[in-house]
Scaffold this active site. Sequence first.
Site, mmCIF file in Angstrom:
data_model
loop_
_atom_site.group_PDB
_atom_site.id
_atom_site.type_symbol
_atom_site.label_atom_id
_atom_site.label_comp_id
_atom_site.label_asym_id
_atom_site.label_seq_id
_atom_site.Cartn_x
_atom_site.Cartn_y
_atom_site.Cartn_z
ATOM 1 C CD GLU A 1 1.503 3.847 7.475
ATOM 2 O OE1 GLU A 1 1.781 4.369 6.393
ATOM 3 O OE2 GLU A 1 1.111 4.502 8.461
HETATM 4 C C1 ACM Z 1 -3.048 4.425 7.327
HETATM 5 O O1 ACM Z 1 -3.299 5.329 6.516
HETATM 6 N N1 ACM Z 1 -1.831 4.252 7.781
HETATM 7 C C2 ACM Z 1 -4.076 3.520 7.785
#
Ligand code: ACM
Length: 486
Positions: free
Chosen positions: A296
């Site tokens: 992310e």
């Molecule tokens: C995640 O759940 N951002 C790895």
Amino acid sequence: MIPQPVTQNPLPDQTFTLQSSATVGVLSTEEAATWVADQLAAQLRLSTGFPLPVQSGEGTITLSTDGPSSLGAEGYELRVDGTAVTVTAATAEGLFRGVTTLRQLLPAKADAGTEQSGPWEIAGTTIADAPRYPYRGVMLDVSRHFRSVAEVKRCIDLASLYKLNRLHLHLSDDQGWRIQVDSWPELTKHGASSEVGGGPGGHYTKADFAEIVLYAAERFVTVVPEIDTPGHTNAALTSYPELNADGEATEYFTGTEVGFSSLAVHKDVTYDFLDDVFREVAEQTPGDVIHLGGDEAHSTPHSDYLTFVPKAAELVVKHGKRVMGWHEIADAPLPAGSILQYWGTDDDRSRELTRKAAAGGAEVVMSPANRAYLDMKYDQDTPYGLDWAGLVSVEKAYRWDPATLIPDLPESAVIGVEAPLWSETFDDMSKIEYMAFPRLPGIAELGWSPASALDWESYRARLAGQAARWDVLNVNYYRAPEVDWS
Ligand code: ACM
């Protein structure tokens, strides 16, 4: 029994009864075999009140590392007949897994911390067992909400009851930095003092972390530390202005949004920082893996991300560890020996990245968010947890095969499973237990038992049988309506 053993056969008409005169014998030159015997005896002394001396040589219960190497490092054989119990393995680790099985064969009250009344009977049986996968993990997010050393130890205890062997600790994120790094002291002086909702946060000193690592090792659990990069880094960015692209320190963050922070990819100081952090974390980690996150990174321009990942990965390798990362890192070239953690939701992009990494030689750990994430709500009425990956019932968490979930991923690339628990909505252990139980034992079974043994009807019946142990251990579990709790 959970996980279901590879083979188990009854010895008809034979029942073993643990008596006050029983002894625990160790036939091994491995020092760790004596730890295993000591832990078993210590627990059974509490619940039975028997003296249970540990001695070298045979005992009423004998633990032997004379087993053939064909059992593998974690395999074992267990025999219970009318007069004796024998656990045989090739290593102390195999003995520990066998003793874990023995504890499940005993009445649940054998796990109690106070003296109970017997009888302490086990039906005669022979078991031969070994895991399907070498990596069987659980992840605890101690950044969004900090957990004490004692709470982490309880997680290790509960995970090891189901033969899990990795504890992934998510040690840094936007909300808090949780591990001491002497060369960058503001990380814990400043960056540790926050968490979701504005609580006090906290961190592990080097002594604390050593205590966790040792406690885990004594239960044959390896700690996998994660320092999430280049996103999920606000706790570092608020501690050191120079790590920010604009040179200005950020504020504490106590919310739950993701994707807004990034290390400055084009500054040398970023890599000096990571070199020091990975060095000090590596020094505190006996395991061979450091997880560098990589998920992310929405505010890192993609071309910068592709510059960053190989440089960060090289620093992990420089300090003698294998790289592990969330599946996004597969967009960049990865060093040999890397481990990719799939957290997708059956979407094409995450599958494609995982196949790409495997084609390049990486090993894969399966953590599908819509099945293995313990922070997802069970159903609409679950009082906390998230639902961005969907609702995850006990059945949904159990009914999938790690080897075949991603089409066209070679089965040989998959080295195991991990159940992550992100802690945005969990500010105490009882909530964590409620989300992990009863789903975590199912993920443990997917990691341990052969594919041919995976069966929902069998599993749900066996799961109901675990409730008595959870009651004895004061585990706050969810009485899922899919299971006939007796
Ligand atoms: C995640 O759940 N951002 C790895």
